[in-house]
Design a protein around this motif. Structure first.
Motif, PDB file in Angstrom:
ATOM      1  N   ASN A   1       0.857  -1.190   0.000  1.00 45.21           N
ATOM      2  CA  ASN A   1       0.000   0.000   0.000  1.00 45.21           C
ATOM      3  C   ASN A   1       0.897   1.245   0.000  1.00 45.21           C
ATOM      4  O   ASN A   1       1.613   1.495   0.971  1.00 45.21           O
ATOM      5  CB  ASN A   1      -0.882  -0.029   1.254  1.00 45.21           C
ATOM      6  CG  ASN A   1      -1.697   1.235   1.437  1.00 45.21           C
ATOM      7  OD1 ASN A   1      -1.739   2.089   0.541  1.00 45.21           O
ATOM      8  ND2 ASN A   1      -2.333   1.364   2.587  1.00 45.21           N
ATOM      9  N   PRO A   2       0.860   2.027  -1.074  1.00 49.09           N
ATOM     10  CA  PRO A   2       1.753   3.189  -1.130  1.00 49.09           C
ATOM     11  C   PRO A   2       1.463   4.227  -0.047  1.00 49.09           C
ATOM     12  O   PRO A   2       2.338   5.029   0.282  1.00 49.09           O
ATOM     13  CB  PRO A   2       1.496   3.779  -2.521  1.00 49.09           C
ATOM     14  CG  PRO A   2       0.195   3.201  -2.968  1.00 49.09           C
ATOM     15  CD  PRO A   2       0.038   1.886  -2.279  1.00 49.09           C
ATOM     16  N   THR A   3       0.255   4.205   0.526  1.00 48.82           N
ATOM     17  CA  THR A   3      -0.047   5.161   1.595  1.00 48.82           C
ATOM     18  C   THR A   3      -0.061   4.486   2.971  1.00 48.82           C
ATOM     19  O   THR A   3      -0.750   4.935   3.884  1.00 48.82           O
ATOM     20  CB  THR A   3      -1.379   5.899   1.359  1.00 48.82           C
ATOM     21  OG1 THR A   3      -2.418   4.930   1.156  1.00 48.82           O
ATOM     22  CG2 THR A   3      -1.297   6.815   0.150  1.00 48.82           C
ATOM     23  N   CYS A   4       0.711   3.417   3.101  1.00 47.81           N
ATOM     24  CA  CYS A   4       0.894   2.809   4.428  1.00 47.81           C
ATOM     25  C   CYS A   4       2.031   3.542   5.131  1.00 47.81           C
ATOM     26  O   CYS A   4       3.082   3.791   4.532  1.00 47.81           O
ATOM     27  CB  CYS A   4       1.231   1.334   4.299  1.00 47.81           C
ATOM     28  SG  CYS A   4       1.607   0.551   5.895  1.00 47.81           S
ATOM     29  N   ALA A   5       1.834   3.867   6.384  1.00 51.05           N
ATOM     30  CA  ALA A   5       2.848   4.617   7.134  1.00 51.05           C
ATOM     31  C   ALA A   5       4.186   3.878   7.187  1.00 51.05           C
ATOM     32  O   ALA A   5       5.243   4.512   7.281  1.00 51.05           O
ATOM     33  CB  ALA A   5       2.342   4.895   8.552  1.00 51.05           C
TER      34      ALA A   5
ATOM     35  N   MET B   1       6.872   4.923   4.734  1.00 52.24           N
ATOM     36  CA  MET B   1       7.447   6.266   4.836  1.00 52.24           C
ATOM     37  C   MET B   1       8.689   6.188   5.734  1.00 52.24           C
ATOM     38  O   MET B   1       9.101   5.117   6.135  1.00 52.24           O
ATOM     39  CB  MET B   1       6.414   7.242   5.416  1.00 52.24           C
ATOM     40  CG  MET B   1       5.133   7.282   4.612  1.00 52.24           C
ATOM     41  SD  MET B   1       5.419   7.755   2.894  1.00 52.24           S
ATOM     42  CE  MET B   1       3.982   7.073   2.067  1.00 52.24           C
ATOM     43  N   ASN B   2       9.195   7.324   6.067  1.00 53.99           N
ATOM     44  CA  ASN B   2      10.433   7.351   6.836  1.00 53.99           C
ATOM     45  C   ASN B   2      10.141   7.175   8.327  1.00 53.99           C
ATOM     46  O   ASN B   2      10.399   8.068   9.126  1.00 53.99           O
ATOM     47  CB  ASN B   2      11.139   8.686   6.563  1.00 53.99           C
ATOM     48  CG  ASN B   2      12.486   8.756   7.242  1.00 53.99           C
ATOM     49  OD1 ASN B   2      13.140   7.725   7.432  1.00 53.99           O
ATOM     50  ND2 ASN B   2      12.892   9.953   7.623  1.00 53.99           N
TER      51      ASN B   2
ATOM     52  N   GLN C   1       5.039  -5.399  10.255  1.00 55.59           N
ATOM     53  CA  GLN C   1       4.441  -6.599  10.831  1.00 55.59           C
ATOM     54  C   GLN C   1       3.276  -7.054   9.976  1.00 55.59           C
ATOM     55  O   GLN C   1       2.498  -6.227   9.493  1.00 55.59           O
ATOM     56  CB  GLN C   1       3.972  -6.320  12.262  1.00 55.59           C
ATOM     57  CG  GLN C   1       5.158  -6.078  13.186  1.00 55.59           C
ATOM     58  CD  GLN C   1       4.737  -5.950  14.629  1.00 55.59           C
ATOM     59  OE1 GLN C   1       3.597  -6.211  14.981  1.00 55.59           O
ATOM     60  NE2 GLN C   1       5.665  -5.569  15.470  1.00 55.59           N
TER      61      GLN C   1
ATOM     62  N   ARG D   1      -1.757  -9.937   5.564  1.00 51.63           N
ATOM     63  CA  ARG D   1      -2.319  -8.627   5.913  1.00 51.63           C
ATOM     64  C   ARG D   1      -1.282  -7.780   6.640  1.00 51.63           C
ATOM     65  O   ARG D   1      -0.599  -8.272   7.552  1.00 51.63           O
ATOM     66  CB  ARG D   1      -3.502  -8.866   6.836  1.00 51.63           C
ATOM     67  CG  ARG D   1      -4.251  -7.613   7.226  1.00 51.63           C
ATOM     68  CD  ARG D   1      -5.368  -7.993   8.189  1.00 51.63           C
ATOM     69  NE  ARG D   1      -6.253  -6.887   8.386  1.00 51.63           N
ATOM     70  CZ  ARG D   1      -7.566  -6.934   8.242  1.00 51.63           C
ATOM     71  NH1 ARG D   1      -8.148  -8.058   7.904  1.00 51.63           N
ATOM     72  NH2 ARG D   1      -8.303  -5.881   8.453  1.00 51.63           N
TER      73      ARG D   1
ATOM     74  N   LEU E   1      -0.285  -5.422   9.370  1.00 55.32           N
ATOM     75  CA  LEU E   1      -0.907  -5.148  10.669  1.00 55.32           C
ATOM     76  C   LEU E   1      -0.905  -3.659  11.016  1.00 55.32           C
ATOM     77  O   LEU E   1      -1.447  -3.260  12.031  1.00 55.32           O
ATOM     78  CB  LEU E   1      -0.214  -5.954  11.770  1.00 55.32           C
ATOM     79  CG  LEU E   1      -0.513  -7.457  11.719  1.00 55.32           C
ATOM     80  CD1 LEU E   1       0.248  -8.204  12.797  1.00 55.32           C
ATOM     81  CD2 LEU E   1      -2.007  -7.729  11.842  1.00 55.32           C
ATOM     82  N   TYR E   2      -0.312  -2.849  10.154  1.00 59.48           N
ATOM     83  CA  TYR E   2      -0.386  -1.402  10.365  1.00 59.48           C
ATOM     84  C   TYR E   2      -1.570  -0.799   9.605  1.00 59.48           C
ATOM     85  O   TYR E   2      -2.400  -0.123  10.180  1.00 59.48           O
ATOM     86  CB  TYR E   2       0.924  -0.724   9.933  1.00 59.48           C
ATOM     87  CG  TYR E   2       2.000  -0.840  10.989  1.00 59.48           C
ATOM     88  CD1 TYR E   2       2.196   0.167  11.922  1.00 59.48           C
ATOM     89  CD2 TYR E   2       2.799  -1.970  11.066  1.00 59.48           C
ATOM     90  CE1 TYR E   2       3.163   0.054  12.907  1.00 59.48           C
ATOM     91  CE2 TYR E   2       3.777  -2.101  12.045  1.00 59.48           C
ATOM     92  CZ  TYR E   2       3.949  -1.077  12.964  1.00 59.48           C
ATOM     93  OH  TYR E   2       4.897  -1.201  13.936  1.00 59.48           O
ATOM     94  N   CYS E   3      -1.635  -1.081   8.301  1.00 58.87           N
ATOM     95  CA  CYS E   3      -2.661  -0.393   7.488  1.00 58.87           C
ATOM     96  C   CYS E   3      -3.838  -1.279   7.124  1.00 58.87           C
ATOM     97  O   CYS E   3      -4.791  -0.807   6.516  1.00 58.87           O
ATOM     98  CB  CYS E   3      -2.035   0.194   6.230  1.00 58.87           C
ATOM     99  SG  CYS E   3      -1.716  -1.029   4.949  1.00 58.87           S
ATOM    100  N   ASP E   4      -3.768  -2.578   7.459  1.00 57.35           N
ATOM    101  CA  ASP E   4      -4.843  -3.537   7.167  1.00 57.35           C
ATOM    102  C   ASP E   4      -4.920  -3.958   5.706  1.00 57.35           C
ATOM    103  O   ASP E   4      -5.820  -4.698   5.326  1.00 57.35           O
ATOM    104  CB  ASP E   4      -6.231  -3.007   7.603  1.00 57.35           C
ATOM    105  CG  ASP E   4      -6.384  -2.955   9.110  1.00 57.35           C
ATOM    106  OD1 ASP E   4      -5.762  -3.791   9.780  1.00 57.35           O
ATOM    107  OD2 ASP E   4      -7.104  -2.070   9.606  1.00 57.35           O
TER     108      ASP E   4
ATOM    109  N   VAL F   1      -4.506  -6.078   2.531  1.00 54.50           N
ATOM    110  CA  VAL F   1      -4.255  -7.508   2.302  1.00 54.50           C
ATOM    111  C   VAL F   1      -3.493  -7.660   0.994  1.00 54.50           C
ATOM    112  O   VAL F   1      -3.906  -7.131  -0.043  1.00 54.50           O
ATOM    113  CB  VAL F   1      -5.580  -8.299   2.248  1.00 54.50           C
ATOM    114  CG1 VAL F   1      -5.317  -9.747   1.847  1.00 54.50           C
ATOM    115  CG2 VAL F   1      -6.279  -8.244   3.606  1.00 54.50           C
TER     116      VAL F   1
END
Lengths: 161, 341
Positions: A118-122, A125-126, A132, A144, A146-149, A151
């Motif tokens: 996911n390009p917008t998963c934290a 980023m830096n 996880q 999945r 475990l930060y951004c959900d 799949v």
């Protein structure tokens, strides 16, 4: 012993030191070679047998890696795509340690190994975080973040291994 | 007084110990859980992180506060809320600010990341560590999914998500449930229609996860084809919440107790053309509402951008402004409970 089995035995001869990955589901050895970073130029001897006969699996692949030990990260990646693989660590032609990856108790919740797609998963980023994931399903694999959900599907994962 | 059973959790050396305690609580509009006895939670970044008992406890506390706000006027005296918003917000930011001020606390923060070191490239982790050093509790809204979890891992004080990308908006779901519960005196057994942008609206996953903790709720999903609910979310609620994807709102609106409308999230669209195609594909007007039950309520997390005609505001079914106001009570309850009374 049949001629066919004799021929297979010759194809995958013993190694003095290194690692044997046995009971790889037929055809998945090329993916494992990719995980191990084995491309066109290699220094050590590597034997790869694809789709050899197996009593328990009908057909299986075998990889023998001379003078190479696998890291935990590599083992986890192989576990993701081939959990039934049997790992043998060889010293002086003898099996020093042997285990099936699924018995290693790698948790379905695991760290690292992959990057969330996911390009917008934290985590992309830096940020000083350890990625996880949770293994939701095998065949086909679903993992999945475990930060951004998000799949990830098998092809997303295979591309990263 | 009414007797009730409540599962109570207590922590001892980080081990969870479970015990059933028989407790007596005052019945307040059918809210029966004694908020002081449920397990406290450190952070709220996903509605999945809290139990139904904890949700009910928050609603219970919110109702107590709404009924007697003066009794809580000094509850957070000496405490500071850091409101850090990396995305625009009106209701979430202002209602949290209002909530903290009404509890006697103070508020600091920023509503525009361009005015902070985030503009210089500072990470969420570092920004949060600083906010935690200057405050007692943090509310953060961020455009990245997963940002809430990152923040909670690096904060030494409680973190509440004010929305994370398209992922979740847990406090919106809490105030939505509070609004529904006040209206119907229950959540169980209701038929709830969710209309609009079910794909990018972050309220939708939080709401569905929250509803899945209750019994016999029937969900009807209405959306343009491009904006159907994400498979991940539907997979999560599979077997826990009954839902049906509906084609026509007009044909089924008479079955609904709640019609929950969301706007098309322009900021989530990859391009303007796709947004324009989808925008305006559903509009709630007075003619449509004539087909609904008299006691159906219309909700919307707001802002609206044309999905609900202004004439609908005058109808007895309109609840979206009361819903927004309820946000203050629910957020007061959260701050009160998470700051440890």
């Amino acid at each position: 012993m049949s001629d066919e089995l004799n021929t297979q035995k010759m194809l995958v001869s013993k190694i003095p030191n290194g690692t044997v990955i046995d009971k790889i589901p037929g055809g998945k050895s090329l993916q494992i070679l990719k995980i191990l970073g084995i491309k066109d130029e290699v220094e050590n001897t590597i034997a790869v047998a694809i789709r050899v006969n197996s009593k328990s699996m009908k057909t299986k692949d075998i990889i023998k890696l001379k003078d190479r030990n696998l890291s935990i990260e590599e083992l986890k990646k192989i576990w993701l795509i081939a959990p039934q693989s049997k790992i043998s660590i060889i010293n002086n032609y003898k099996v020093n340690e042997q285990f099936t990856l699924s018995d290693k108790h790698f948790s379905n919740e695991f760290e690292g190994v992959l990057q969330c797609n996911n390009p917008t998963c934290a985590t992309n980023m830096n940020e000083p975080v350890v990625r996880q994931f949770y293994l939701m399903q095998r065949d086909p694999i679903l993992v999945r973040c475990l930060y951004c959900d998000r799949v990830m599907l098998e092809n997303n994962i295979r591309d990263q291994l | 007084m009414q007797e009730n059973y409540c599962k109570v959790y207590s922590f001892n050396n980080k081990e969870k110990k479970f015990a059933d305690h028989r407790i007596s609580v005052v019945k307040l509009n059918n809210v029966r859980i004694n908020s002081d006895l449920v397990q406290k939670f450190q952070h709220l970044v996903s509605i999945k992180d809290i139990t139904k008992e904890q949700i009910d406890a928050i609603l219970d506390k919110a109702l107590q506060i709404e009924n007697d706000p003066k009794a809580f006027a000094n509850s957070c005296e000496g405490k500071i809320l850091a409101n850090i918003f990396f995305e625009p917000s009106t209701r979430t930011r202002l209602s949290f600010e209002s909530a903290m001020l009404r509890l006697g606390g103070k508020v600091l923060g920023f509503a525009d990341p361009a005015t902070s070191s985030v503009k210089k490239g500072e990470s969420i982790a570092d920004t949060i560590r600083m906010a935690a050093a200057y405050s007692d509790i943090i509310v953060m809204r961020h455009f990245l999914e997963g940002s809430g979890r990152v923040a909670s891992e690096y904060s030494s004080v409680p973190v509440i998500s004010g929305g994370t990308g398209i992922q979740e908006h847990p406090t919106q779901a809490l105030l939505d449930i509070y609004t529904i519960k006040k209206e119907f005196n229950k959540i169980d057994g209701l038929t709830i229609g969710l209309l609009g942008d079910l794909r990018f609206g972050r309220t939708i996953p939080s709401l569905l996860y929250a509803f899945s903790k209750y019994k016999d709720i029937k969900i009807k999903l209405y959306s343009p084809p491009q904006l159907k609910a994400r498979m991940t979310v539907l997979t999560d609620i599979e077997g826990k919440l009954s839902y049906q994807v509906e084609e026509s709102l007009s044909d089924t609106i008479d079955t609904l107790d709640v019609l929950y409308v969301t706007r098309v999230q322009k900021e989530r669209f990859p391009d303007e053309a796709t947004y324009e195609r989808v925008k305006g594909s559903y509009i709630i007007n007075t003619d449509l509402i004539k087909k609904a039950k008299q006691n159906m309520i219309i909700m919307h997390p707001l802002p609206r951008v044309g999905e609900i005609d202004y004439k609908v505001d005058q109808l007895p079914q309109a609840r979206y402004f009361q819903q927004a106001k309820n946000g203050v009570w629910v957020r007061m309850a959260l701050l009160y409970m998470m700051l440890g009374d």
